[in-house]
Motif scaffolding. Structure first.
Motif, PDB file in Angstrom:
ATOM      1  N   ASP A  23       0.744  -1.185   0.122  1.00  0.00           N
ATOM      2  CA  ASP A  23       0.049   0.108  -0.064  1.00  0.00           C
ATOM      3  C   ASP A  23       0.954   1.397   0.024  1.00  0.00           C
ATOM      4  OD1 ASP A  23      -1.091   0.072   3.500  1.00  0.00           O
ATOM      5  OD2 ASP A  23       0.787   0.425   2.674  1.00  0.00           O
TER       6      ASP A  23
ATOM      7  N   ASN B 177       3.348  -0.659   3.801  1.00  0.00           N
ATOM      8  CA  ASN B 177       3.119  -1.998   4.152  1.00  0.00           C
ATOM      9  C   ASN B 177       2.663  -2.869   3.225  1.00  0.00           C
ATOM     10  OD1 ASN B 177       2.792  -1.041   7.125  1.00  0.00           O
ATOM     11  ND2 ASN B 177       1.317   0.418   6.285  1.00  0.00           N
TER      12      ASN B 177
ATOM     13  N   ALA C  88       2.784  -6.262   8.031  1.00  0.00           N
ATOM     14  CA  ALA C  88       2.175  -5.061   8.104  1.00  0.00           C
ATOM     15  C   ALA C  88       2.559  -4.515   9.628  1.00  0.00           C
ATOM     16  CB  ALA C  88       0.494  -5.035   7.959  1.00  0.00           C
TER      17      ALA C  88
ATOM     18  N   SER D 153      -4.730   2.896   2.200  1.00  0.00           N
ATOM     19  CA  SER D 153      -4.067   2.720   3.426  1.00  0.00           C
ATOM     20  C   SER D 153      -4.605   1.552   4.172  1.00  0.00           C
ATOM     21  CB  SER D 153      -3.557   3.730   4.181  1.00  0.00           C
ATOM     22  OG  SER D 153      -4.816   4.530   4.453  1.00  0.00           O
ATOM     23  N   GLY D 154      -5.839   1.429   4.002  1.00  0.00           N
ATOM     24  CA  GLY D 154      -6.686   0.404   5.005  1.00  0.00           C
ATOM     25  C   GLY D 154      -7.761   1.204   5.655  1.00  0.00           C
TER      26      GLY D 154
ATOM     27  N   ARG E  97      -5.186  -3.565   6.794  1.00  0.00           N
ATOM     28  CA  ARG E  97      -4.777  -3.245   5.508  1.00  0.00           C
ATOM     29  C   ARG E  97      -5.436  -3.948   4.215  1.00  0.00           C
ATOM     30  NH1 ARG E  97      -1.386   0.888   7.323  1.00  0.00           N
ATOM     31  NH2 ARG E  97      -0.271   0.440   8.997  1.00  0.00           N
TER      32      ARG E  97
ATOM     33  N   GLU F 201      -5.417  -8.232   3.679  1.00  0.00           N
ATOM     34  CA  GLU F 201      -4.879  -8.519   4.829  1.00  0.00           C
ATOM     35  C   GLU F 201      -5.772  -9.477   5.485  1.00  0.00           C
ATOM     36  OE1 GLU F 201      -2.598  -7.169   9.053  1.00  0.00           O
ATOM     37  OE2 GLU F 201      -3.873  -5.800   7.767  1.00  0.00           O
TER      38      GLU F 201
END
Length: 815
Positions: free
Chosen positions: A468, A472, A481, A732-733, A762, A765
């Motif tokens: 990302d 991460n 991450a 970025s999540g 994330r 993930e």
């Protein structure tokens, strides 16, 4: 004999007939029967898997022959349009994207452009002004009835004629010509052509009828020297008043145009003299006239200056270059800008004006600074694309709606980007770097300067790995991450399931003498975790002054405070002292970290004599060859107590046992507006708000009935859930809010417990999360994803039951 021959002849004929029939039958069986299929006087209906009529093929009710869609789903909501002003109208651009959908529906037919007087107007046939038919988006120019601010909304239409929700309204104000309005000029033209108007004939005869027609004066009709150079004042004939092709090459004398007077692009930059240092820029400034001039550039050299002073908001535009382009071509525009302290304008821009083969404006693409910092040079840049029908691009500098102050531009750039703008898989290479798009048209790789970079790898359209824009990395089986994890488990969990060994230790080689009053001997500190088990061991030598009595050892603890002989006792040990000589003594304790408490724990060993002769003392010590020792050892993860008292008579109940079981989700689903089940997403689990179409979404996940059986009468020690997040609104999540529910199967309506736990994820993930605090063995049978918020941080999707990396529930319990 004759009859016999006749019979033979007839038999041969019959055999031949049978052979012919067999061959024709074989040919018929091998022939496609569809070629002889037809629909006579009617239509063929088409139904979906649920038996709903979705369309028909053939003769329709009005006698026409067509393919007609029935009971189709209305289109989604388009994104808000981009609106740019043009003379007596607006250029409306749709980027081909949707506010509440990732993909364009297969039955999309066109995009309606509606113009209203108020921002909240309702689109209908009376407001329809134009349409955009390209699925990838496009631009149209709409005429307005006045120069007042208008509001634009887009409405999608599918092949069934159904319309979807309208986009958000975007305001735009048409440009108005300086000086007389166009309507006045049109009135003059009508007056001149109307023979019934008194005086019009005289004007026509005075001017000459030929002069009223388009192209009535051509180069061949103007005699040489008819107009001398002395009669042409400087700037009296500007470039905008010379039509394309009006001056032919035979009329240009050798040496009339020098190389430094020809403006051409430099290298990949389409702008002539991008640093504004040569005669090409001087010619451009001269052609633009006031308020344009030259001024000091960024750090060195020359820049282009614009005096933005005006009584009313004015658009000051300077053309830098006109270049041929094709529809869909992309460019990188950029320039350095500087504004004064008293600068006041809507924006400082570098823009591309898109024109068709006739020179009509199709739209504008703008890179701008709406609030530049006065007195400081800054760079503005961005990517633009030519709309359908574009034949040339006019690159301009502009101070929009300016009233005061000044602006300076320097180091302009218009560089072609290699790639195509249409949707689907493609690559783009430009000054910023490289962008790669997947089959759905989503940006999968962004390796560019000046903005966050990221990488998404896909297999068959499914994202399997991501790096990302925060650096991460997440992969299907290995996720990094902040810490390494495998299959959603932090690596520390794998290591943590084993003993970690000695955490703290102290050796003693000095003797301390005590009597019948308790005395401290040695202190040792360590950091405890509530989910770990610990062993505390003390060994030393004791030498009483006289035989008799006993030695009492105590382990005391005070948490993070300084321990004393008054601190709470944790363990106790006694050793008889029958001889007045040295003997080994010890104390040992095994206990869970939760008995100590989390954090720093300061332990103290104390001792004293008891029940011995009067005046007895004892030395507690370690020697150089037989050291005393106090240590704390981590012996593994927390283990619940499962034993029980048993007299040995065989009547006591079986002792409890500890279990850890993992359950894979058996059902899941998403719920629009936190209400009804949304079958569109199947088993996928969505949470949060993206648009008004589905509102604030939530999801439910259920597990097999064995969960209820196993947890009946059990005491939960730990509950964990595994979830795989494959998308978030932000690269970025985002954050999930995990709750519990009591549904044993997927309900029609959403409901869950009110207590929740917020956890960050994330993109791409998967990980295990401890939900012990929100899960109860007697009530809850699954989990809910329910942020109940319109904040886009919570908008994301998770894999569901039956998909790769499905949700799992792992419960550790005693029963």
């Amino acid at each position: 004999m004759a009859n016999f021959l006749d019979i033979q002849t007839d038999a041969r004929r019959l055999a031949q007939v049978l052979a012919d029939l067999e061959k024709r039958l074989q040919d018929l069986e091998r022939t496609s029967q569809a070629s002889y299929t037809s629909i006579d006087g009617g239509a063929l209906d088409i139904y979906d898997d649920d038996g709903n009529l979705r369309g028909s093929v053939g003769v329709q009710g009005d006698g026409s022959v067509a393919v007609v869609a029935v009971n189709s789903t209305p289109p989604p909501t388009p994104t808000a349009p981009a609106v740019e002003p043009v003379l007596a109208g607006l250029v409306v651009t749709w980027d081909g994207q949707w506010d509440d959908s990732y993909a364009t529906p297969a039955d999309y037919e066109r995009m309606q452009v509606h113009v209203g007087l108020a921002a909240d107007f309702t689109p209908d046939q009376s407001t329809l002004s134009a349409t955009i038919s390209n699925k990838a988006g496009g631009a149209v120019t709409v005429a307005t009835a006045s120069y007042a601010t208008a509001h634009i909304r887009l409405v999608a239409v599918n092949s069934s004629g159904l319309t979807g929700p309208a986009s958000a309204a975007v305001a735009g104000t048409p440009k108005q010509v300086d000086g007389p309005d166009l309507s006045a000029l049109l009135d003059l033209a009508v007056w001149l052509k109307d023979e019934s108007v008194p005086g019009s004939k005289l004007v026509r005869e005075t001017i000459g009828a030929d002069l009223l027609a388009a192209n009535s004066v051509v180069a061949g009709k103007v005699a040489a020297d008819a107009i001398s150079s002395r009669e042409l004042k400087a700037q009296s004939v500007t470039a905008g008043k010379i039509a394309a092709g009006a001056v032919e090459t035979p009329h240009i004398s050798v040496g009339a145009v020098r190389p430094d007077q020809i403006a051409v692009g430099q290298g990949t930059n389409l702008i002539p003299d991008p640093s504004f240092e040569s005669a090409a820029t001087a010619n451009t400034i001269a052609a633009g006239g006031a308020p344009w001039a030259l001024a000091p550039g960024n750090r060195a050299g020359v820049g282009i200056f614009c005096d933005c002073t005006a009584d009313v908001a004015t658009y000051f535009t300077l053309v830098l270059a006109t270049v041929p382009v094709l529809p869909g071509e992309q460019f990188w525009l950029g320039t350095d800008i500087l504004v004064s302290e008293d600068y006041a304008a809507q924006a400082v821009k570098i823009l591309a004006r898109w024109e068709d083969v006739a020179g009509d404006v199709l739209g504008y693409s703008v890179v701008e600074a709406t609030a530049p910092e006065p007195g400081r040079w800054e760079r503005i840049s961005g990517q633009v694309a030519a709309p359908q029908g574009t034949m040339q691009a006019v690159i301009c500098l502009e101070a929009s709606a300016a009233t005061s102050g000044w602006a300076v531009w320097d180091n302009a750039e218009a560089t072609a980007i290699f790639g195509r703008v249409m949707g689907g898989a493609r690559a783009e290479v430009g000054p910023q770097g490289v962008r790669l798009y997947d089959d759905t048209g989503e940006e999968a790789v962004s390796l560019v300067t000046g903005q966050p970079q990221f990488l998404t790898l896909r297999n068959g359209g499914t994202a399997v790995a991501t790096i990302d824009d925060q650096g991460n990395a997440a992969f299907s089986d290995v996720s990094v991450a902040g810490e390494l994890s495998v299959g959603g488990e932090p690596i520390s969990e794998f290591l943590g399931n084993r003993p970690r060994g000695i955490l703290a230790i102290d050796y003693q080689a000095v003797s301390v003498t005590g009597g019948t009053s308790e005395l401290g001997f040695v202190e040792l500190g360590f950091t405890a975790e509530t989910e770990r088990m610990y062993r505390v061991v003390f060994h030393a030598l004791a030498n009483p002054s006289v035989a008799g009595g006993e030695l009492q050892l105590r382990l005391r603890g005070s948490g993070s405070a300084k321990p004393t002989i008054g601190s709470p006792q944790i363990q106790y040990a006694t050793h008889p002292m029958p001889l007045d000589s040295s003997q080994r003594v010890w104390l040992e304790l095994v206990c869970p970290g939760r008995d100590f408490g989390a954090g720093l724990q300061r332990l103290l060993i104390t001792f004293k004599c008891a029940y011995g002769p009067s005046g007895q003392t004892v030395d507690l010590y370690g020697g150089s060859s037989s050291k005393g020792v106090l240590y704390v050892e981590d012996i593994g993860p927390y283990i619940p107590e499962t034993g029980g008292y048993n007299t040995g008579g065989g009547a006591e109940p079986d002792p409890a046992r500890s279990y850890t079981k993992t359950y894979t989700a058996s059902w899941s689903g998403s719920y629009a507006n936190r209400s009804g089940y949304n079958s569109y997403y199947g088993n996928k689990c969505l949470q949060g708000y993206y648009s008004g179409t589905n509102g604030t979404q939530a999801a439910l996940i259920g597990f097999p009935s064995a969960l209820a059986t196993d947890l009946s009468g059990a005491t939960i020690q730990k509950a964990e859930v595994y979830l795989y997040a494959d998308h978030w609104y932000y690269a970025s999540g985002g954050s999930a809010v995990i709750k519990a529910h009591s549904h044993t199967s997927r309900p029609a309506k959403f409901s869950s417990d009110s207590d929740g736990k917020t956890v960050t994820w994330r993109r791409n993930e998967g990980k295990w999360v401890d939900i012990t605090s929100v899960f109860d063995s007697a009530k809850w049978r699954g989990i809910a994803l329910d942020p109940n918020s319109t904040n886009r941080t919570y908008y994301g999707s998770f894999r569901g039951a039956g998909q790769t990396y499905p949700p799992k529930l792992r419960v550790t319990y005693t029963k």
